[in-house]
Write a protein that holds these residues in place. Structure first.
Motif, PDB file in Angstrom:
ATOM      1  N   GLY A 277       0.783  -1.225   0.000  1.00  0.00           N
ATOM      2  CA  GLY A 277       0.000   0.000   0.000  1.00  0.00           C
ATOM      3  C   GLY A 277       0.814   1.272   0.000  1.00  0.00           C
ATOM      4  N   VAL A 278       2.146   1.150   0.094  1.00  0.00           N
ATOM      5  CA  VAL A 278       3.007   2.331   0.023  1.00  0.00           C
ATOM      6  C   VAL A 278       4.044   2.229  -1.090  1.00  0.00           C
ATOM      7  N   TRP A 279       4.487   1.049  -1.413  1.00  0.00           N
ATOM      8  CA  TRP A 279       5.334   0.738  -2.564  1.00  0.00           C
ATOM      9  C   TRP A 279       6.490   1.734  -2.708  1.00  0.00           C
ATOM     10  N   ALA A 280       6.623   2.384  -3.854  1.00  0.00           N
ATOM     11  CA  ALA A 280       7.764   3.262  -4.122  1.00  0.00           C
ATOM     12  C   ALA A 280       7.777   4.498  -3.240  1.00  0.00           C
ATOM     13  N   SER A 281       6.667   4.780  -2.569  1.00  0.00           N
ATOM     14  CA  SER A 281       6.584   5.942  -1.706  1.00  0.00           C
ATOM     15  C   SER A 281       7.123   5.684  -0.311  1.00  0.00           C
ATOM     16  N   GLY A 282       7.239   4.395   0.090  1.00  0.00           N
ATOM     17  CA  GLY A 282       7.716   4.149   1.443  1.00  0.00           C
ATOM     18  C   GLY A 282       7.798   2.702   1.856  1.00  0.00           C
ATOM     19  N   GLY A 283       7.826   1.765   0.909  1.00  0.00           N
ATOM     20  CA  GLY A 283       7.744   0.356   1.249  1.00  0.00           C
ATOM     21  C   GLY A 283       9.050  -0.385   1.416  1.00  0.00           C
ATOM     22  N   ILE A 284      10.177   0.260   1.200  1.00  0.00           N
ATOM     23  CA  ILE A 284      11.465  -0.432   1.243  1.00  0.00           C
ATOM     24  C   ILE A 284      11.829  -0.830   2.673  1.00  0.00           C
ATOM     25  N   ILE A 285      12.451  -1.991   2.811  1.00  0.00           N
ATOM     26  CA  ILE A 285      13.035  -2.470   4.065  1.00  0.00           C
ATOM     27  C   ILE A 285      14.550  -2.488   3.905  1.00  0.00           C
ATOM     28  N   SER A 286      15.255  -2.000   4.917  1.00  0.00           N
ATOM     29  CA  SER A 286      16.716  -1.966   4.841  1.00  0.00           C
ATOM     30  C   SER A 286      17.293  -2.058   6.249  1.00  0.00           C
ATOM     31  N   THR A 287      18.559  -1.755   6.396  1.00  0.00           N
ATOM     32  CA  THR A 287      19.273  -1.777   7.671  1.00  0.00           C
ATOM     33  C   THR A 287      20.045  -0.472   7.836  1.00  0.00           C
ATOM     34  N   PRO A 288      20.409  -0.102   9.069  1.00  0.00           N
ATOM     35  CA  PRO A 288      21.247   1.095   9.227  1.00  0.00           C
ATOM     36  C   PRO A 288      22.541   1.025   8.417  1.00  0.00           C
ATOM     37  N   LYS A 289      23.125  -0.167   8.320  1.00  0.00           N
ATOM     38  CA  LYS A 289      24.357  -0.306   7.543  1.00  0.00           C
ATOM     39  C   LYS A 289      24.128   0.012   6.068  1.00  0.00           C
ATOM     40  N   ASP A 290      23.086  -0.573   5.482  1.00  0.00           N
ATOM     41  CA  ASP A 290      22.789  -0.308   4.071  1.00  0.00           C
ATOM     42  C   ASP A 290      22.358   1.136   3.846  1.00  0.00           C
ATOM     43  N   MET A 291      21.598   1.686   4.781  1.00  0.00           N
ATOM     44  CA  MET A 291      21.156   3.070   4.641  1.00  0.00           C
ATOM     45  C   MET A 291      22.345   4.024   4.654  1.00  0.00           C
ATOM     46  N   THR A 292      23.339   3.709   5.446  1.00  0.00           N
ATOM     47  CA  THR A 292      24.556   4.511   5.469  1.00  0.00           C
ATOM     48  C   THR A 292      25.238   4.484   4.107  1.00  0.00           C
ATOM     49  N   SER A 293      25.358   3.294   3.524  1.00  0.00           N
ATOM     50  CA  SER A 293      25.982   3.179   2.199  1.00  0.00           C
ATOM     51  C   SER A 293      25.171   3.922   1.144  1.00  0.00           C
TER      52      SER A 293
END
Length: 401
Positions: A277-293
């Motif tokens: 229900g959010v898809w490209a607007s807010g549906g991604i799952i990640s980690t602090p490590k990946d978000m940093t990269s």
């Protein structure tokens, strides 16, 4: 892609086990609220020694013990190859497990930066132009929207009505939070609505904008948005724990997200909502490590040409949602945060159970990610948001010293 009548396109609900009841109103939980204009830093910004590790740890800890605060929080400061991790609280209530940089989380509206990374690379590749219109690329969308450009979608000056504020959409989510939506039909909830304002005339944050961006990317490449993310973002930046799912399950290990509404105890809502229900607007799952990269590469301009980057960094009055530290200005799927200590580029986000900030210096050499395990925005917790912004600014100052 045509827009058929509602009775023909609505996805049937997927029957799942009854999900936990969410106490907060869905409108606040889904963070459909928008911010217009330039947002300034809180007046009472704490003048702490921002390079004092104990002070920063204390401030993060105080967020977790504040009324309505998150059960857990993590901040990752990275300067060059040196990484400093600050933690407070726990990854899951009832345990003593600390949050790790490899724990998964919902990244909320920071996912909008990823759609920017995809679309701006397609601009570099000649597949899209910033002045391409919805009418040219997606002629099946409502005629009233046809003059909106990719540029206006990326900097939230499009005027598209926000599907996530649609009463019909909210009613369906309230009825079954784990309902599976056809992500590529989310704009159909507002297909019968005109533009909210003349395109380019003002800034209004809208979740519809980045749905349209993803649909444009798919239309010009004939590839799924998820595949474009993998090719253009995950692989170049070596993001190994990042994905865009359709369901509500969280991959292990993950930091649990909570509804914190005193005097009730925190309620685990990590898996309440379907990402479809959010898809490209807010549906991604990640980690602090990946978000940093990601933010080091994205804010540092490593994914796009200098010519396209100059266009990306044309700023207009507008704030991310929730507002980030300092004064906020909006570019193309990126925001400029001007703090008392200097400037960083980045994005924020909030969704049920999680609040995010990702930011980096313009060269990408220094970065900051801050993740909370409850939702904080101007609608549901305005006082806590101002406190959070002060803490974020102090972390930015530590980053820049």
């Amino acid at each position: 892609m045509g827009v058929p009548p509602r009775s023909r396109f609505r996805s049937p609900p997927v029957r799942v086990a009854r999900s936990p009841q969410v106490r907060l109103p869905l409108v606040a939980l889904l963070a459909a609220a928008c911010t217009a204009g330039l947002v300034h830093a809180p007046a009472q910004a704490a003048e702490v020694a921002a390079d004092d590790n104990r002070a920063l740890r204390r401030q993060l800890q105080e967020l977790t013990t504040a009324p309505g605060g998150p059960p857990g929080a993590i901040a990752v400061l990275k300067r060059g190859s040196h990484t400093k991790v600050y933690r407070a609280g726990v990854a899951e209530t009832g345990t003593d497990r600390p949050i790790e940089v490899t724990d998964h989380m919902r990244i909320a509206s920071t996912a909008k930066a990823y759609s920017g990374a995809v679309s701006l690379q397609l601009v570099d590749h000649g597949k899209l132009r910033l002045n391409d219109t919805i009418g040219k690329v997606l002629p099946g969308l409502p005629r009233a929207w046809h003059r909106v450009t990719l540029r206006q979608l990326l900097n939230h000056t499009s005027g598209l009505p926000d599907y996530s504020a649609s009463p019909e959409f909210l009613a369906l989510v309230t009825e079954d939070p784990r309902r599976h939506f056809d992500s590529r039909r989310l704009l159909d909830f507002v297909a019968d609505e005109p533009l909210v304002f003349r395109p380019g005339s003002r800034y209004t944050y809208s979740n519809s904008d980045n749905i349209a961006v993803a649909l444009m990317a798919e239309a010009v490449t004939d590839r799924r948005y998820e595949d474009l993310l993998d090719q253009l973002v995950y692989r170049p930046l070596d993001l190994r724990s990042t994905s865009l799912p359709q369901g509500y399950r969280m991959p292990e290990p993950y930091m649990h997200g909570y509804d914190v509404t005193p005097p009730n105890p925190p309620e685990d809502i990590s898996e309440v909502l379907s990402a479809s229900g959010v898809w490209a607007s807010g549906g991604i799952i990640s980690t602090p490590k990946d978000m940093t990269s990601f933010i080091r590469g994205y804010a540092g301009g490593k994914l796009i040409s200098e010519r396209t980057r100059r266009q990306q960094l044309n700023w207009v009055n507008g704030a991310s949602e929730p507002a980030g530290p300092g004064e906020n200005r909006a570019g193309l799927a990126i925001f400029r945060y001007t703090t008392r200590c200097g400037v960083v580029y980045g994005h924020t986000g909030n969704t049920p159970g999680y609040t995010q900030l990702i930011a980096a210096t313009p060269d990408g050499e220094r970065s900051l990610t801050v993740s909370l395990t409850t939702q904080v925005n101007k609608t549901n917790k305005p006082d806590l948001l101002e406190r959070l912004r002060t803490v974020e600014e102090n972390f930015v100052c530590a980053l820049l010293r």
